[in-house]
Design a protein around this motif. Structure first.
Motif: not given
Ligand code: CP
Ligand code: NVA
Length: 306
Positions: A63-71
């Motif tokens: 997710m971080y590698g594609m610009g996103g965020q995680v919870i």
């Protein structure tokens, strides 16, 4: 049609291959230093009711590698632990995040979340299936040996969530699968029967591990006691003793057969140190490929939502 990934049954051969081909492309681009931003401003919730190292970190890193965020939410941190209904959880989370990645016990839990969620629900392991893992494993096989349809795959050990998912994959992708499981520890009989009916290649259950691996290009194994079965560990260790993937079993296989293990491994139980650390074992490539497959999955399912 729902946009969830709950079971491989929901996908045809072309769709399954699309995940693998996209993951291979993303892996190549990652090695070239290409930066991705296709999931900028997207947020995924990871809801895990069982432990995880690989699946959690590879989904987060993807997710971080594609610009996103995680919870990340462990089961005990949410109101699910206090029996909030799944249908409420699904509708609430749908207002906050763009997808849910869920690891839990019953397959019915992810199915219920899927029924009520308006964002994609991705199965990150249930007692019945581990679909994202098997996609990474098939990617690993194809990197080494080419198209899986031409290969013979063996499964040695428990007829667990991984075995059930390999059975589904064999029928959908059309490859030969021979499983050796002890009596009482067979894969889910309904899944096996449905897969055998549909498959263009043999999917066979035997008792003798040597018979399963004889012509195989790939030898697959997994823990004898899965998460949630820890109390059966000792009993299972006795029952599965002759199902260990060791040097002797490898000697019964093709000289170029590779060994897969989704990890975590119990050295000295289902696999020996020598085999796990040996040149024919691809377990750590499988682990890496989870991240690339998860990128392909997140990208497809989140972007399909617009
Ligand atoms: N293979 C796998 O799913 O590992 P984790 O339990 O560490 O996520
Ligand atoms: N069959 C194992 C797989 C772990 C990734 C389990 O469910 O614990």
């Amino acid at each position: 049609m729902s946009n969830h990934l709950l079971s491989l049954w929901d996908f045809d051969k072309q769709q399954l291959n699309a995940y693998i081909n996209r993951a291979m492309q993303l892996k190549k681009e990652a090695a070239q230093g290409v930066r991705h931003h296709q999931l900028d401003a997207k947020v995924v919730a990871l809801i895990f009711e069982k432990p995880s190292t690989r699946t959690r970190v590879s989904f987060e890193s993807a997710m971080y590698g594609m610009g996103g965020q995680v919870i990340y939410l462990s089961g005990r941190d949410t109101q699910l632990a206090r029996n909030e209904p799944l249908k409420d959880m699904a509708r609430v989370m749908s207002r906050y995040v763009h997808a849910m990645v869920v690891r839990t016990f019953g397959q019915e839990v992810v199915e219920e979340l899927g029924r009520y969620s308006s964002v994609p629900v991705i199965n990150a392991l249930t007692d019945l299936f581990h679909p994202c893992q098997v996609l990474s494993d098939i990617m690993t096989v194809e990197e080494v040996k080419g198209e899986i349809g031409k290969l013979k795959i063996a499964w040695v050990g428990d007829g667990n969530n991984m075995a059930n998912t390999w059975i589904q994959a064999a029928s959908r992708l059309g490859f030969e699968l021979k499983l050796a499981c002890p009596p009482g520890y067979e894969p889910n009989p309904d899944i096996l029967a449905a897969a055998v009916r549909e498959s263009v290649k043999p999917i066979v259950l035997v008792r003798d591990p040597a018979e399963a691996v004889r012509e195989a290009d790939v030898i697959n194994c997994d823990v004898w006691a899965s998460m949630g079965q820890e109390h059966e560990q000792q009993e299972r260790a006795a029952i599965f003793q002759t199902y260990q993937v060791n040097g002797k079993l490898l000697a019964a296989a093709r000289a170029d057969a590779i060994v897969l293990h989704c990890l975590p491994a119990h050295r000295g139980e289902e696999i020996t140190e020598e085999v796990l650390e040996g040149a024919r074992c691809r377990a750590f490539d499988q682990s890496e490929n989870k991240m690339h497959i998860h990128k392909a999955i997140l990208e497809k399912h989140i972007l399909a939502e617009g």
